[in-house]
Each structure stands twice: as structure tokens, then as C-alpha cells.
Write an enzyme that holds these catalytic residues in place. Structure first.
Site, PDB file in Angstrom:
ATOM      1  N   ARG A  50      54.723  33.267  22.778  1.00 36.54           N
ATOM      2  CA  ARG A  50      53.803  33.004  23.895  1.00 36.54           C
ATOM      3  C   ARG A  50      52.935  34.224  24.215  1.00 36.54           C
ATOM      4  O   ARG A  50      51.773  34.073  24.609  1.00 36.54           O
ATOM      5  CB  ARG A  50      54.604  32.600  25.136  1.00 36.54           C
ATOM      6  CG  ARG A  50      55.436  31.320  24.972  1.00 36.54           C
ATOM      7  CD  ARG A  50      54.646  30.074  25.239  1.00 36.54           C
ATOM      8  NE  ARG A  50      55.460  28.875  25.156  1.00 36.54           N
ATOM      9  CZ  ARG A  50      56.121  28.335  26.200  1.00 36.54           C
ATOM     10  NH1 ARG A  50      56.047  28.912  27.396  1.00 36.54           N
ATOM     11  NH2 ARG A  50      56.839  27.239  26.041  1.00 36.54           N
ATOM     12  N   ASP A 161      51.046  24.749  41.566  1.00 34.84           N
ATOM     13  CA  ASP A 161      51.756  25.263  40.398  1.00 34.84           C
ATOM     14  C   ASP A 161      51.334  26.709  40.199  1.00 34.84           C
ATOM     15  O   ASP A 161      50.255  27.114  40.644  1.00 34.84           O
ATOM     16  CB  ASP A 161      51.431  24.442  39.143  1.00 34.84           C
ATOM     17  CG  ASP A 161      52.517  24.573  38.080  1.00 34.84           C
ATOM     18  OD1 ASP A 161      53.415  23.706  38.033  1.00 34.84           O
ATOM     19  OD2 ASP A 161      52.485  25.549  37.313  1.00 34.84           O
TER      20      ASP A 161
END
Length: 289
Positions: A50, A161
Site C-alpha cells: 500500500r 470516513d
């Protein structure tokens, strides 16, 4: 050999000096302190895959240099956190929650809204929006006039979020048609429009939702209490003390009589257990005033 060393032994051909156990430990500490997410040694490869593009794009060259960058650069630290979040979800996940919302919560909330009282719902950790739109479709039912009625009263669903890319997808409200099997047909016909293999939430529904970036471990700027809070399959990434603090905050953010829906593997423990009563599978209610 400890668990972290074993995890690094299994990593495929990563250049020497590019990524070391000390880098993983530093990233793990930053992520936990910033967002509450716990990264176990088995996530060493996930962290590499990532963050490697960010390491390259910033010109840092090594994870050690990138760690120093995110320690001192708030914007880059935010990008790293966003890259490490998991955004797996789908429509009407844990459908018993939506059955309960429709049968036991919706009628009273719609009545209150019709009488002029504010109604607030929070989708906390909304990811790419499937939960948010499932809540909205459940609240609206299949009557196409329902959106207009809610637009005329003090009704709002807040969706938050920490991951910017997830929020962008949620706000767009566009999904592949082949991912919508769980959406009841009458709700899909009423609130989604299909075109070229994609289904999009109609504008009347989108107007009832506000999307905001929010770190659940940070400040909550919301002034009003919420009648309903959904926070599902978010706390599985936190340690127990963080979970208990978060649920306690949710309990205080609920209006009297309000409902909290959490994930199937999550439980209310700690101080919040004195405030919330379980009324269904992973469904809790705050005592009415």
C-alpha cells in the site's frame, strides 16, 4: 525468531535497505496513534504494497525516509493512513439491521420528522457508500414521493470516513449493476437509475446526505445528537481500549432512545454497557429520557 521477523522472511524480493522491520514498527505506531488501527506483524506485506507507491512518488526511496516524512508532514501522513484503510463493504450487509431499522425505528422517526422535529442519522465509517445508501433506501421505502417529503423537513444523514478515496466514491453514488443483487427490487427501481451496466443513486436521495471526512479518534464537531448511528465492521481494526472509548463516545452522541448498530463480531463492553441495552443482534438502544 519473533512474529515480525518471520513475516519479513516471507516477503518476496524487496531490495535490501528499502523496507525493514523497524520501518514497519514505526508505521504501525503512527497508524495506531493517529487512527486507532492495529497492524499485526502479518500485515507487513500489506503495508509494503500500500505504501510503496507513496514512497516512490515522494522520492523518498526507502521506507525509513518515508517514515520521517510522515512524522513531520500532516498531509502526507493523511495520505498514508488513507492508503492503509480497508474499504470492503456491500449493499444491505447484515440485512437484519435494515429489517430492524425499517420495522422498529423508521416509523417513529418519520412521524417525528413530520411533526417538525429534527432527525439525524450517522453512517460512521461509511466506506464507499453502500451502507449509507442502504440506510437511506430503507428510510425512504419504495414510495417515490418520500424523498420530497424528507427534503421538506429537518432530516439529514451524515456519512463520514477517514479515507478520502472512499468518501469520493460514496458521494458519487455510482456502482456496478452486478454488485446490487442484495438491493430489494422495489427500492432499486425507486432510488437508482441504471445505464450501461452502472446504477446511480438518484439526486433526490443524494440531496438528503452530507459526506464529511472524519477521524473517529479525533474531534467530533457535530452539534446535534443522533437518533441512529451505524458503525459496523470498523472497530474490528482497533484494540479493545480504543473500541470501548469509541462506543462510549457513540453512546453519549446518541439521543435518548436512539439506536446503535455495530458489526456482527463486535460487542458493547466497558462504560457504554451501562448506557446501552441490547435490543437485537448487535443492535443497542440508549435509555429514553
Amino acid at each position: 525468531m519473533n512474529a515480525l521477523a518471520e513475516a519479513f522472511e516471507k516477503l518476496p524480493g524487496i531490495g535490501k535497505g528499502v523496507y525493514a522491520p523497524a520501518d514497519f514498527e514505526a508505521v504501525r505506531k503512527i497508524v495506531h496513534q493517529t487512527a486507532g488501527i492495529v497492524l499485526v506483524p502479518g500485515k507487513a506485506m500489506l503495508v509494503y504494497s500500500r505504501l510503496a507507491p507513496l514512497v516512490r512518488n515522494t522520492g523518498c526511496g526507502t521506507f525509513a525516509a518515508y517514515v520521517k516524512r510522515i512524522e513531520n508532514d500532516d498531509a502526507e501522513r493523511r495520505r498514508a493512513i488513507c492508503a492503509l484503510t480497508t474499504n470492503h463493504t456491500f449493499f444491505f450487509r447484515e440485512d437484519h439491521h435494515f429489517d430492524h431499522l425499517a420495522k422498529h425505528v423508521r416509523p417513529a422517526l418519520l412521524k417525528r420528522a413530520g411533526q417538525g422535529d429534527p432527525v439525524r442519522i450517522w453512517s460512521a465509517g461509511c466506506s464507499s457508500g453502500e451502507e449509507t445508501w442502504s440506510i437511506m433506501m430503507t428510510m425512504l421505502g419504495s414510495d417515490r414521493a418520500a424523498a420530497g417529503r424528507l427534503a421538506a423537513v429537518d432530516f439529514l444523514l451524515l456519512a463520514t470516513d477517514i479515507a478520502d478515496h472512499a468518501l469520493k466514491a460514496a458521494e458519487a453514488g455510482a456502482y456496478r449493476a452486478d454488485t446490487l443483487d442484495a438491493v430489494p427490487g422495489d427500492l432499486r427501481r425507486a432510488w437508482m437509475r441504471d445505464l450501461d451496466g452502472q446504477a446511480t443513486i438518484v439526486d433526490q436521495v443524494r440531496a438528503l446526505v452530507r459526506f464529511k471526512s472524519l477521524n473517529l479518534l479525533g474531534d467530533w464537531p457535530m452539534a446535534r445528537p443522533f437518533d441512529v448511528i451505524f458503525c459496523r465492521n470498523v472497530m474490528i481494526y482497533f484494540d479493545q481500549p480504543t473500541k470501548e472509548r469509541l462506543i462510549h463516545r457513540f453512546a453519549h452522541q446518541l439521543a435518548p432512545g436512539g439506536h446503535l448498530y455495530i458489526g456482527h463480531s463486535e460487542r458493547v463492553t466497558g462504560p457504554a454497557a451501562q448506557i446501552l441495552t441490547q435490543v437485537g443482534p448487535t443492535i443497542y438502544q440508549k435509555e429514553a429520557a
